[in-house]
Design an enzyme around this catalytic site. Structure first.
Site, PDB file in Angstrom:
ATOM      1  N   CYS A   2      -0.131  -6.969 -15.877  1.00 31.82           N
ATOM      2  CA  CYS A   2      -1.553  -7.245 -16.035  1.00 31.82           C
ATOM      3  C   CYS A   2      -1.863  -7.565 -17.488  1.00 31.82           C
ATOM      4  CB  CYS A   2      -2.372  -6.033 -15.584  1.00 31.82           C
ATOM      5  SG  CYS A   2      -1.985  -5.464 -13.909  1.00 31.82           S
ATOM      6  N   GLY A  80       1.662  -3.087 -16.834  1.00 32.98           N
ATOM      7  CA  GLY A  80       3.076  -2.751 -16.762  1.00 32.98           C
ATOM      8  C   GLY A  80       3.445  -2.132 -15.437  1.00 32.98           C
ATOM      9  N   GLU A  81       4.567  -1.429 -15.444  1.00 28.04           N
ATOM     10  CA  GLU A  81       5.047  -0.770 -14.244  1.00 28.04           C
ATOM     11  C   GLU A  81       5.557   0.622 -14.604  1.00 28.04           C
ATOM     12  OE1 GLU A  81       4.632  -1.944 -11.304  1.00 28.04           O
ATOM     13  OE2 GLU A  81       4.025  -3.974 -11.888  1.00 28.04           O
ATOM     14  N   ASP A 104       0.595   2.837  -9.006  1.00 26.52           N
ATOM     15  CA  ASP A 104       1.087   3.598 -10.151  1.00 26.52           C
ATOM     16  C   ASP A 104      -0.024   3.827 -11.170  1.00 26.52           C
ATOM     17  OD1 ASP A 104       0.983   0.914 -10.855  1.00 26.52           O
ATOM     18  OD2 ASP A 104       2.908   0.886 -11.886  1.00 26.52           O
ATOM     19  N   SER A 373      15.843  -9.113 -15.390  1.00 29.69           N
ATOM     20  CA  SER A 373      16.499  -9.874 -16.443  1.00 29.69           C
ATOM     21  C   SER A 373      17.461  -8.985 -17.228  1.00 29.69           C
ATOM     22  CB  SER A 373      15.446 -10.481 -17.376  1.00 29.69           C
ATOM     23  OG  SER A 373      16.044 -11.261 -18.393  1.00 29.69           O
TER      24      SER A 373
END
Length: 605
Positions: A2, A80-81, A104, A373
């Site tokens: 986000c 983020g996560e 989350d 990645s």
């Protein structure tokens, strides 16, 4: 993933500043194309743009809650996560918390209500967040431990602005973009930037692993995490097994998503390892690599790019069994991509490196919202070629610079005399060396390599993560980086250098940990950096732009450069330490000029 933005001012009533806050938040639409929101209070305005990845229907932000269900709210904007949100959710429910979403974000909010700012010690993930605690009249900004997610801020008397990207702060009339001559070294070479530093006067980033508090008494930045030097007591077999277990757990947690997920597969050891581990958890995994039209004919081997990716990417994809797509780009398309790449950064672009990554991610985004990645494995496990050049390692300077030329060499003599770039570089080097988490009794090469690895985890890693974040979020793609998991880094950090290179090769420890997953040619492959185009047309374009810049008295860099020195450097041939050729080396001059013009910024003394 986000975009977040906010404004706190204890000298003004912000409840009527919806338009300004909406403008700040709106600049981040590419980071969060799915939804947006603004919360306004008397002294705080908080904004959010959402890219829905987990709990698509829930998790709208800014998210608010009150202690014990009453009183002044706590307002959270989160980017983020959080990879351990399920475990934390279970723990918080056992403590009596009740959840209304599966996101989350709500876990972070409830964790703050339970543990205050100390909740950050429990978070595992990549994140940048702002918490406005209305009862305490306090803003808290937090950035993940390695700085995967960006978070900028600007303070002024009685107030603060913050945002995921500079553009959010630039949208507020309280901030004006200015650059001092003293910032030229980090404009020309962002790897030299110190943690938290930006070239724009008055604009900072929250340092990785740090927390910024702002209340009526002022603004304070403190670390909540740092590496620590400890004796490594595990033998080789145990170390390899532990690294494998950590990687398996990290990848498993980072594959949680309610949207399509893929991997970026270059055919190098790092991305291939992540792909192979992810494939054990997926029945149909898509992978992507990048190449250039006429890439085989144009390619020129360099120390950092000794061979092309394509044969290895295809071999890894066949062996692992991914649904692979090779994205072939034409250098003729790069000029059109420079504009959105620059807009994504709000700082000088990296030219074709940004343009090609932007175009790659644009293609990937057609098929996936999340990608894994392999960034940071070289910094964590020791993969760069200069780690194994003793003349470079023993030199008392940044290893990736060595004894090569610096772009500040081409500054006009009077500018060099004022800003003293050589002295500035030495000061930066000495400051970072003083921060190295050392191990008592360690000496010689083991101690020096601890320094070299620490230096690589600073500016160079930030440089890579920043590019990956900006170019991916510009198209609404979330890129996750498993090698940036802090638990993995904490363990590998204290593995002695002679064990990291157990078989005499770079990243020997990582090779051993994934030896059963990869084909022999990929497992044995040497480090090769993200592809650079060697297309003659692109080289001519860069050199032409450079000549035009030097001949243009209206250039913002006019008077700051020694044109004869620039042309002398441009006449050199061959690869340098970290760049493909002299055109790539001089490219930042063109891109700094372009940025200064586009953003109407002048360089002042």
């Amino acid at each position: 993933m986000c975009g977040i933005a906010g404004w706190v001012d204890f000298t003004a009533d912000l409840s009527a500043e919806h338009d300004t806050m909406a403008a700040m938040t709106g600049t981040l639409r590419n980071r969060g194309p799915d939804d947006g929101g603004v919360w306004l209070g008397t002294h705080a305005a908080i904004g959010h743009r959402r890219l829905a990845v987990v709990d698509i229907d829930g998790g709208a932000q800014p998210m608010t809650a009150a202690r014990h269900g009453r009183g002044e709210p706590v307002v959270l904007t989160f980017s983020g996560e959080l990879y351990n949100f399920r475990e934390l959710r279970t723990e918080l429910m056992a403590l009596g918390h009740r959840f209304t979403t599966l996101s989350d974000t709500e876990v972070v909010l409830r964790a703050y209500l339970e543990w205050g700012a100390a909740c950050v010690d429990r978070l595992t993930g990549m994140y940048a967040l702002g918490i406005w605690d209305a009862r305490r009249e306090e803003l808290i900004l937090i950035r993940d431990r390695l700085g995967v997610k960006p978070l900028y801020y600007h303070t002024y008397p009685g107030g603060i602005l913050f945002g995921s990207e500079p553009k959010a702060i630039l949208a507020n009339p309280r901030f004006r973009a200015r650059v001092s001559e003293s910032a030229l070294p980090i404009l020309f070479n962002p790897r030299l930037a110190m943690p938290g530093e930006t070239p724009l006067t008055g604009l900072r980033q929250v340092k990785p692993g740090h927390l910024v508090r702002m209340d009526r008494t002022g603004t304070y930045e403190t670390p909540y995490w740092r590496l620590v030097g400890r004796e490594h007591t595990d033998d080789w077999k145990t170390t390899v097994h532990t690294v494998r277990e950590l990687l398996e757990d990290v990848v498993l947690h980072q594959m949680v998503a309610d949207v399509p997920l893929c991997v970026l597969l270059s055919g190098g050891l790092d991305s291939s390892a992540i792909t192979a581990l992810a494939a054990t958890r997926s029945t149909r995994l898509r992978s992507f690599s990048v190449d250039f039209a006429n890439g085989e004919a144009d390619f020129r081997a360099t120390p950092l790019r000794p061979e092309r990716d394509t044969p290895y990417a295809l071999a890894a994809a066949r062996h692992i069994g991914t649904d692979h797509e090779q994205v072939v780009l034409d250098a003729a398309d790069f000029p059109a991509a420079i504009k959105p790449a620059l807009a994504a950064r709000d700082l000088p672009s990296l030219g074709q490196f940004d343009a090609s990554m932007y175009l790659l991610f644009e293609r990937v985004r057609r098929h996936a919202t999340v990608a894994l990645s392999g960034e940071a494995a070289d910094e964590v496990f020791g993969g760069y070629p200069w780690f194994f050049d003793q003349s470079v390692v023993s030199a008392d300077t940044f290893p990736w610079l060595g004894g090569g030329p610096r772009l500040t060499d081409v500054l006009a003599p009077d500018v060099r005399a004022r800003i003293r770039p050589d002295e500035d570089e030495r000061d930066r080097y000495a400051t970072l060396l003083a921060q190295v988490p050392r191990l008592a009794g360690e000496s010689g090469l083991q101690a020096r390599m601890r320094e070299v690895l620490y230096l690589s985890l600073q500016g160079p890693l930030a440089y890579l993560l920043d590019r990956k974040d900006r170019m991916s979020m510009a198209v609404g793609l979330e890129v996750r980086v498993p090698f940036c998991d802090h638990r993995l880094l904490e363990y590998v950090w204290n593995v002695p250098w002679d064990m990291k290179t157990g078989d005499g090769r770079e990243k020997a420890l990582l090779r051993a940990a994934v030896a059963d997953l990869l084909p022999a040619e990929v497992l044995a492959r040497k480090k090769s950096a993200y592809p650079a185009t060697f297309a003659p047309a692109y080289d001519r374009e860069v050199r032409g732009s450079l000549d035009a810049l030097l001949d243009d008295s209206a250039s913002p860099l006019s008077g700051l450069l020694d044109a004869d020195r620039v042309r002398a450097l441009a006449s050199r041939n061959g690869a340098l330490m970290t760049v493909a050729n002299t055109a790539h080396f001089l490219l930042p001059l063109v891109e700094v000029d372009r940025w200064l013009r586009t953003y109407d910024v002048s360089v002042t003394r």
